[in-house]
Design an enzyme around this catalytic site. Structure first.
Site, mmCIF file in Angstrom:
data_model
loop_
_atom_site.group_PDB
_atom_site.id
_atom_site.type_symbol
_atom_site.label_atom_id
_atom_site.label_comp_id
_atom_site.label_asym_id
_atom_site.label_seq_id
_atom_site.Cartn_x
_atom_site.Cartn_y
_atom_site.Cartn_z
ATOM 1 N N GLY A 16 0.717 -1.192 0.055
ATOM 2 C CA GLY A 16 -0.041 -0.077 -0.212
ATOM 3 C C GLY A 16 1.085 1.508 0.301
ATOM 4 O O GLY A 16 0.634 2.265 0.934
ATOM 5 N N ALA A 17 1.913 1.296 -0.998
ATOM 6 C CA ALA A 17 2.692 2.478 -0.905
ATOM 7 C C ALA A 17 2.412 3.655 -1.690
ATOM 8 O O ALA A 17 3.266 4.549 -2.167
ATOM 9 C CB ALA A 17 4.372 1.777 -1.229
ATOM 10 N N SER A 18 1.382 3.529 -2.487
ATOM 11 C CA SER A 18 1.119 4.527 -3.393
ATOM 12 C C SER A 18 0.677 6.011 -2.734
ATOM 13 O O SER A 18 0.743 6.726 -3.723
ATOM 14 C CB SER A 18 -0.102 4.155 -4.147
ATOM 15 O OG SER A 18 -1.325 4.015 -3.567
ATOM 16 N N ASN A 94 1.109 -2.404 5.247
ATOM 17 C CA ASN A 94 0.350 -1.147 5.307
ATOM 18 C C ASN A 94 -1.041 -1.272 4.471
ATOM 19 O O ASN A 94 -1.970 -0.459 4.890
ATOM 20 C CB ASN A 94 1.163 0.069 4.962
ATOM 21 C CG ASN A 94 0.448 1.287 4.901
ATOM 22 O OD1 ASN A 94 -0.094 1.807 5.665
ATOM 23 N ND2 ASN A 94 0.368 1.768 3.521
ATOM 24 N N TYR A 159 -14.539 -2.956 9.292
ATOM 25 C CA TYR A 159 -12.930 -2.570 8.944
ATOM 26 C C TYR A 159 -12.263 -2.751 10.404
ATOM 27 O O TYR A 159 -11.183 -2.963 10.466
ATOM 28 C CB TYR A 159 -13.092 -1.237 8.552
ATOM 29 C CG TYR A 159 -11.933 -0.440 8.334
ATOM 30 C CD1 TYR A 159 -10.785 -0.697 7.299
ATOM 31 C CD2 TYR A 159 -11.262 0.427 9.447
ATOM 32 C CE1 TYR A 159 -9.654 -0.339 7.310
ATOM 33 C CE2 TYR A 159 -10.044 1.270 9.347
ATOM 34 C CZ TYR A 159 -9.163 0.767 8.304
ATOM 35 O OH TYR A 159 -7.832 1.296 8.349
ATOM 36 N N ALA A 160 -12.951 -2.051 11.496
ATOM 37 C CA ALA A 160 -12.294 -2.206 12.652
ATOM 38 C C ALA A 160 -12.027 -3.450 12.925
ATOM 39 O O ALA A 160 -11.138 -3.834 13.810
ATOM 40 C CB ALA A 160 -13.369 -1.430 13.712
#
Length: 251
Positions: A16-18, A94, A159-160
């Site tokens: 998730g580095a974008s 991430n 999500y949580a």
């Protein structure tokens, strides 16, 4: 043998580095001398531009892609990294997806997607890449969770719940992989990324009032926490969660 004065070679993969926390972490680690593998799925152009930016600065960076919900993506990542590097010193999990939805509207499909991307995907990527991390003399694994794993979410129970699962995964791996590998979690609070882009001025003011630090955080501040956990100074820290939330939730 490494020549005297030559720093050790260190290699990191960031999923998730974008953008947001992921790209800030990439820039921080690159500045600290790390070689980087940058992962993206929905935004390959953005991560490619980031890679080009860092390479222009003389950094060793390459990109890979894959949907964390696809089990085969972890195997492909393992093969790609194994073909380039003989060890992986830092794995930063991430990547995530936060589809805001009130609980009655969380369909089985949405729940399954959230669990796959936010929990099962990091589980599989860690499992497949673990042999490379085990070849490192200073292996580190960092999961990026969220303050909502502790405080809950009024519009994202799925999500949580998925992100809370990372806490149990990290604590379990910290015990199992010690003493050679440390495993920790960073739990950001309200951070000024795309996820807050829809905030109205009133919503942003309310956030500031609720946070003891009086403001939302910057992606670079989360990146700093990740860089610390990857550093020699954090060698005796494992199985813990570092909260980066301005005091909103804390311990």
């Amino acid at each position: 043998m490494r020549a005297a004065g030559v720093p050790p070679r260190v290699r990191a993969l960031i999923t998730g580095a974008s953008g947001g926390i992921g790209s800030a972490t990439a820039r921080r680690l690159a500045n600290d001398g790390w070689e980087l593998a940058l992962h993206a799925y929905r935004h390959p152009v953005a991560v490619r531009r980031l890679g080009e930016e860092l390479r222009r600065s003389g950094r060793s960076v390459w990109e890979l892609s894959g949907d964390l919900a696809d089990p085969a993506s972890a195997v492909r990542a393992r093969d790609e990294l194994g073909a380039r590097w003989d060890a992986l010193d830092l794995l930063v999990l991430n990547a995530g997806e936060y589809d805001r939805r009130a609980f009655p509207g969380v369909t089985d499909e949405l729940l399954a997607r959230s669990l796959e991307v936010n929990l099962a995907g990091p589980f599989r990527w860690t499992r497949e890449l673990l042999p490379l991390v085990q070849r490192s003399s200073r292996g580190r694994i960092v999961f990026v969770s969220t303050v909502l794993a502790f405080a809950g979410s009024r519009h994202g129970a799925h999500y949580a719940a998925a992100k809370a699962g990372l806490l149990g995964l990290a604590r379990s791996l910290a015990r199992e992989l010690a003493p050679s590998i440390t495993v920790n979690v960073v739990a950001p609070g309200s951070i000024d990324t795309a996820i807050l882009a829809s905030d109205t001025p009133e919503m942003r003011a309310r956030r500031h009032r609720e946070i003891p630090a009086g403001r939302v955080g910057r992606p670079e501040e989360v990146a700093g926490a990740i860089a610390f956990l990857a550093s020699p100074d954090a060698a005796y820290i494992t199985g813990t969660t570092l909260h980066v939330d301005g005091g909103w939730r804390g311990g």
